[in-house]
Write an enzyme that holds these catalytic residues in place. Structure first.
Site, mmCIF file in Angstrom:
data_model
loop_
_atom_site.group_PDB
_atom_site.id
_atom_site.type_symbol
_atom_site.label_atom_id
_atom_site.label_comp_id
_atom_site.label_asym_id
_atom_site.label_seq_id
_atom_site.Cartn_x
_atom_site.Cartn_y
_atom_site.Cartn_z
ATOM 1 N N LYS A 204 0.752 -1.272 0.149
ATOM 2 C CA LYS A 204 -0.015 0.165 -0.144
ATOM 3 C C LYS A 204 0.934 1.235 -0.033
ATOM 4 O O LYS A 204 0.917 1.968 -0.791
ATOM 5 C CB LYS A 204 -0.922 -0.140 1.404
ATOM 6 N N GLU A 210 10.699 -4.781 4.102
ATOM 7 C CA GLU A 210 10.765 -6.044 3.562
ATOM 8 C C GLU A 210 10.509 -6.272 2.195
ATOM 9 O O GLU A 210 11.008 -7.127 1.273
ATOM 10 C CB GLU A 210 9.689 -6.887 4.394
ATOM 11 N N GLY A 265 -4.660 -1.773 5.449
ATOM 12 C CA GLY A 265 -3.680 -3.006 5.010
ATOM 13 C C GLY A 265 -4.463 -4.232 5.308
ATOM 14 O O GLY A 265 -4.545 -5.176 4.206
ATOM 15 N N ARG A 266 -4.900 -4.424 6.443
ATOM 16 C CA ARG A 266 -5.175 -5.815 6.899
ATOM 17 C C ARG A 266 -6.690 -5.979 6.411
ATOM 18 O O ARG A 266 -7.415 -7.071 6.840
ATOM 19 C CB ARG A 266 -5.311 -5.812 8.452
ATOM 20 N N GLU A 351 -3.570 -6.425 15.445
ATOM 21 C CA GLU A 351 -3.051 -5.090 15.116
ATOM 22 C C GLU A 351 -4.049 -4.083 15.143
ATOM 23 O O GLU A 351 -4.105 -2.755 15.462
ATOM 24 C CB GLU A 351 -2.691 -5.322 13.565
ATOM 25 N N HIS A 382 -3.207 -32.664 19.195
ATOM 26 C CA HIS A 382 -2.113 -33.578 19.346
ATOM 27 C C HIS A 382 -0.957 -32.534 19.940
ATOM 28 O O HIS A 382 0.187 -32.997 19.765
ATOM 29 C CB HIS A 382 -1.829 -34.318 18.257
ATOM 30 N N LYS A 511 10.342 -0.272 13.368
ATOM 31 C CA LYS A 511 10.808 -0.010 12.001
ATOM 32 C C LYS A 511 12.066 0.987 12.258
ATOM 33 O O LYS A 511 13.172 0.934 11.419
ATOM 34 C CB LYS A 511 9.783 0.573 11.118
HETATM 35 O O1 F6P Z 1 2.990 -3.895 10.058
HETATM 36 C C1 F6P Z 1 2.387 -2.722 9.746
HETATM 37 C C2 F6P Z 1 1.819 -2.592 8.295
HETATM 38 O O2 F6P Z 1 1.640 -1.290 8.141
HETATM 39 C C3 F6P Z 1 0.453 -3.409 8.233
HETATM 40 O O3 F6P Z 1 -0.516 -2.688 8.868
HETATM 41 C C4 F6P Z 1 0.571 -3.663 6.838
HETATM 42 O O4 F6P Z 1 -0.412 -4.469 6.407
HETATM 43 C C5 F6P Z 1 1.943 -4.016 6.440
HETATM 44 O O5 F6P Z 1 2.635 -3.069 7.471
HETATM 45 C C6 F6P Z 1 2.145 -3.724 4.964
HETATM 46 O O6 F6P Z 1 2.135 -2.423 4.451
HETATM 47 P P1 F6P Z 1 2.336 -2.221 3.164
HETATM 48 O O7 F6P Z 1 1.140 -2.921 2.323
HETATM 49 O O8 F6P Z 1 2.276 -0.668 2.989
HETATM 50 O O9 F6P Z 1 3.699 -2.698 2.402
#
Ligand code: F6P
Length: 548
Positions: A204, A210, A265-266, A351, A382, A511
């Site tokens: 987003k 990452e 995002g979620r 979150e 189990h 972060k």
């Molecule tokens: O972990 C924080 C967060 O902002 C989440 O809320 C989000 O889903 C994720 O990082 C990924 O964010 P993006 O889609 O901006 O890479």
């Protein structure tokens, strides 16, 4: 109304809980008192069935919880979300993931148009990939799709793609890479052919470390393995609300699928973040998923509170977390295809509800969201079910079962799965008394003295609450409804607790510190800039060559 604990219904619920507790009320006893309890405490929507009769809940408890919902303004809060009010107050944003699957006459019509245009763009793209018209740099059609994203840009689409494996088109393999550990991406790339691999960079913000690292690694791999720079648009597409950043990374603007700040995002798997789902399963299946969510959206908006599934589930969560002291919630899908569902719900719930201040920034005087965890049944039986049955914690559980298997030829084996699902919730509720444990041991020929001692270990207290959700089949429609159910449940909890379910400031600090630590880790100089432990760990890694 600020703190819900000041409300009249909250006070009443607190003393009601104490009364139930001190009277030693058990769930089994509630069944004895009301032969119609199953009918009185179950609900049906178009796609889902909820049995919530195995809860420590009387008709009075339910009434008091519904009073709490009214007193904390839940009906108005639902309207405010659907109307597009800026209920994400700390980011001054609307919360309109519902608009991704349900036309909202009360919201801005431009949003409905943007959603329809994005679905049309996705459809055109999926058709080209499936038909083989979308070709890699040597003319090969696409055989592998690798989604690069994390959090909401990974967990939702990965979970749905896995759950709907039985709907996959045969010509595509879809993979998900999220972890910045290069091992994740390298493992995905190991069997991939650069000529026929398509990467979706899903972010987003397009600024998540990452995803940027993994996208850069994928790009290097593509170029180092024969891929041509000028053909990169055939192999990299993006989903993002940040078009300039995606372009700066080298994505052709034509290949950027939009996202908007009114989708968290979620809560975004319904948007173009769902592109890997649509590629794996086809656009028709993706639309069925949206339809299922839409059925739940309509139910949530229109059903009376006492027959409203997300409302009832949200109130039950509040009941256990705020009044009974339950710090965690188990999610137990009796479906291997849903094995990623608990991980998806962890982000959705933790979150959203992991907050310690209320909407005005005042310290919460109550506990907020529980720890969410779980795994697919029967495997959990189990490993961790022992703790559910005999541990000292109260852990409400949501069991999720599928009535009909996707493999009719294995219906008999599937019956074992369902039998285990139902027997676990039965065992949690009923437990095993001292007398029964003793009688069992004596019948096995144990002497009385050792049987008495062992019976104490075999006794199971029972009275552990659970919900059971049933889907007729694991169809895209039912799955869409199930996910939307939990989304709305989370919203209900947030309204009652008076917190913002749509921000996530807590993840920022890690972060920020990560950037500084990266600089120190990649610097040859001895590190002394941080606390003793952090300096020590960085220097330990720096000295690794000397130890080798
Ligand atoms: O972990 C924080 C967060 O902002 C989440 O809320 C989000 O889903 C994720 O990082 C990924 O964010 P993006 O889609 O901006 O890479």
């Amino acid at each position: 109304m600020t703190s819900p604990s000041r409300s009249r219904s909250w006070q009443k619920l607190a003393s009601h809980y104490l009364n139930l507790h001190s009277a030693g009320t058990t769930i089994s006893q509630l069944f004895n008192e009301d032969p119609q309890r199953f009918a009185h405490f179950s609900l049906r929507t178009d796609a889902l069935f909820l049995d919530y009769s195995k809860n420590l809940l009387t008709a009075e408890t339910r009434e008091l919880l519904l009073d709490l919902a009214r007193e904390t303004g839940l009906p108005d809060a639902i309207k405010a979300m659907y109307r597009g009010d800026r209920i994400n107050n700390t980011e001054n944003r609307q919360v309109l993931h519902v608009a991704l699957r349900t036309a909202l006459p009360e919201a801005d019509p431009a949003y409905n148009a943007a959603v329809a245009a994005t679905l049309a763009k996705m459809e055109a793209f999926v058709t080209k990939v499936h038909s083989g018209d979308w070709r890699g740099y040597t003319g090969k059609s696409i055989a592998t799709v690798i989604n690069i994203g994390i959090g909401g840009s990974d967990l939702g689409p990965a979970m749905v793609t896995e759950a709907l494996r039985h709907c996959h088109v045969p010509q595509l393999q879809t993979m998900f890479v999220s972890n910045v550990d290069p091992d994740h991406m390298r493992t995905a790339l190991a069997g991939a052919d650069p000529q026929s691999t398509l990467f979706i960079v899903a972010s987003k913000t397009f600024s998540t470390l990452e995803t940027r690292q993994n996208a850069a690694l994928a790009r290097r791999w593509y170029l180092e393995n024969g891929g041509e720079e000028k053909q990169i648009a055939r192999h990299f597409v993006a989903v993002s609300a940040n078009v300039p950043k995606a372009q700066a990374f080298g994505i052709d603007p034509e290949n950027i699928f939009p996202l908007w700040d009114w989708v968290g995002g979620r809560y975004s798997l319904w948007s173009a973040i769902g592109l890997p789902i649509a590629l794996a399963c086809g656009m028709q299946t993706f639309r069925e998923l949206l339809h299922g969510a839409s059925l739940m959206d309509t139910h949530f908006r229109d059903a009376p509170l006492d027959a409203n599934m997300p409302v009832i589930m949200g109130l039950l969560a509040v009941w256990y977390c705020s009044f009974a002291g339950a710090g965690s919630q188990a999610i137990l899908p009796y479906s291997q295809a849903l094995h990623l569902f608990p991980a998806f719900l962890q982000q959705l719930e933790m979150e959203s509800l992991g907050k310690s201040v209320d909407l005005e920034g005042e310290a919460l005087r109550i506990d907020s969201g529980p720890i969410v965890w779980g795994s697919a049944g029967t495997n959990g039986q189990h490993s961790f079910h022992q703790l559910l049955h005999q541990g000292t914690h109260l852990i409400p559980a949501d069991f999720i079962g599928i009535v009909h298997t996707q493999h009719p030829q294995d219906a008999d084996q599937h019956a074992h799965l369902l039998a285990n699902c139902f027997s676990q919730s039965q065992a949690l509720m009923q437990g095993k008394s001292d007398e029964d444990a003793l009688a069992e041991l004596l019948a096995q020929g144990r002497d009385a003295a050792s049987a008495q001692v062992l019976a104490r270990h075999k006794r199971i207290l029972g009275n552990k609450p659970s919900n059971t959700l049933l889907l007729e089949q694991l169809s895209a429609t039912a799955l869409g409804s199930l996910i939307a159910l939990y989304e709305h449940q989370v919203f209900v909890e947030s309204v009652i607790w008076h917190i913002n379910a749509f921000d996530q400031w807590g993840v920022e600090l890690g972060k920020q510190l990560g950037e500084k630590l990266y600089a120190a880790l990649t610097d040859a100089a001895e590190c002394a800039a941080f606390d003793g432990s952090t300096n020590g760990l960085i220097n330990h890694c720096r000295d690794a060559d000397e130890r080798a």
